[in-house]
Design an enzyme around this catalytic site. Structure first.
Site, mmCIF file in Angstrom:
data_model
loop_
_atom_site.group_PDB
_atom_site.id
_atom_site.type_symbol
_atom_site.label_atom_id
_atom_site.label_comp_id
_atom_site.label_asym_id
_atom_site.label_seq_id
_atom_site.Cartn_x
_atom_site.Cartn_y
_atom_site.Cartn_z
ATOM 1 N N ASN A 55 -15.419 5.750 -96.321
ATOM 2 C CA ASN A 55 -16.122 4.548 -95.869
ATOM 3 C C ASN A 55 -17.490 4.454 -96.525
ATOM 4 O OD1 ASN A 55 -13.938 4.277 -94.236
ATOM 5 N ND2 ASN A 55 -14.999 4.762 -92.325
ATOM 6 N N THR A 86 -9.802 7.289 -94.804
ATOM 7 C CA THR A 86 -10.550 6.452 -95.734
ATOM 8 C C THR A 86 -11.926 7.034 -96.027
ATOM 9 O OG1 THR A 86 -11.393 5.091 -93.906
ATOM 10 C CG2 THR A 86 -9.387 4.330 -95.026
ATOM 11 N N GLU A 110 -13.650 0.281 -96.669
ATOM 12 C CA GLU A 110 -12.854 1.470 -96.389
ATOM 13 C C GLU A 110 -11.817 1.684 -97.493
ATOM 14 O OE1 GLU A 110 -12.247 2.002 -91.856
ATOM 15 O OE2 GLU A 110 -12.012 -0.145 -92.253
#
Length: 323
Positions: free
Chosen positions: A212, A210, A256
């Site tokens: 973030n 991800t 995320e």
């Protein structure tokens, strides 16, 4: 005319003096605000003068609170992006603090509107107040305009359903995960910016790396899973995003975003995320296998939602999340 962004009236270019100006906080620049902008453009065009937005950052409520608490729909950068997409000639974002709040209403009109802007006309919403102790009411401004020679127009709030379209109504919808309702009231798919930061790498271990981004103070989007479209520089990227980490540390979690078919190091870059749909609320799973299965289902649903996503207005199309 090139769009101009200013943070001080001392920097006002000569060609922007004598404009029609809309004044307000305009958090979200939602459809109610857009009706004010439409009137502003019409009056400015008829008078042959520029159309400007005059607004304030941070939000006055945050200045008077013990700590920032407002769930902001649009920070200054987003307001400027929207103002340009709405066809205005410029935006003036004045810094707001305790000292600024002590300006008398008469001084605000005389110094800012007359001496520095030389306004041709002003448009405000019926709920707008200004100056020390909020003495600057719409009626006060109307009287000042008649005395000093500029037009003043006050517009009522736009209703949808049984209540007006308002920033607080949209905040409430987002805090409940009602993305479709919030986007409808906004007149575009809600978006926000964030700098990509180092995470705990848990998503990568699960097969879902991800990007973030930390959320600002006051961020109250409902925790859950969303279908998103992100802008990274000049690229548009589809993805599925999670906000909240109930199985791990859930104190002020990052937002995320798992970007589909993407594997690049983008730490330190700005990612702009547009919320296309809400997939599900936050859940706690029995273990990592159940969590991964849910993420597989979420990704499939997100891809389906994104494949059918379309702009909901001309403004939404101009914002550039739909190619």
């Amino acid at each position: 005319m090139t769009f101009t962004r200013l943070s001080s009236l001392a920097d006002l270019p000569p060609h922007l003096r004598g404009a029609y100006v809309a004044i307000g906080n305009f958090d979200g620049l939602h459809r109610g605000h857009q009706s004010i902008i439409a009137a502003l453009r019409d009056r400015a065009r008829a008078a042959g003068v520029p159309a400007l937005l005059l607004t304030f950052e941070p939000h006055p409520r945050d200045v008077f609170a013990p700590a920032p608490f407002m769930f902001r729909l649009t920070q200054g950068d987003a307001k400027a992006r929207l103002a340009e997409a709405l066809g205005l000639d410029g935006i003036i974002i004045l810094p707001f603090d305790h000292a600024f709040s002590q300006n008398e209403a008469e001084d605000f009109v005389g110094t800012f509107l007359v001496d520095q802007l030389a306004v041709r006309g002003v448009i405000i919403g019926s709920d707008f107040h200004f100056g020390r102790q909020r003495r600057g009411t719409p009626l006060f401004l109307k009287a000042e305009g008649e005395r000093l020679g500029f037009a003043v127009e006050t517009l009522d709030l736009m209703d949808e359903g049984d209540e007006p379209i308002s920033s607080s109504r949209i905040r409430a919808a987002l805090s409940e995960g009602a993305i479709a309702a919030a986007n409808r009231l906004l007149g575009y798919h809600w978006f926000f910016d964030g700098c990509v930061v180092q995470g705990d790498q848990r998503g990568r271990e699960l097969g879902y790396p991800t990007a973030n981004t930390m959320t600002p103070n006051g961020f109250q989007l409902a925790q859950g899973v969303y279908a998103v479209r992100a802008r990274l520089g000049g690229r548009l990227l589809d993805g599925v995003a999670a906000y909240g980490k109930p199985m791990f540390d859930n104190q002020r979690p990052p937002f995320e975003t798992h970007l589909f078919d993407f594997d690049e190091d983008i730490y330190g870059q700005t990612l702009t995320v547009s919320l296309v749909g809400h997939i599900r609320g936050q859940e706690v799973f029995s273990g990592l296998d159940a969590l991964i299965s849910a993420m597989d289902r979420d990704s499939k649903k997100a891809r389906a939602l994104l494949s059918e996503a379309k702009p909901i207005s001309a403004l939404d199309e101009k914002l550039g999340f739909f190619g």
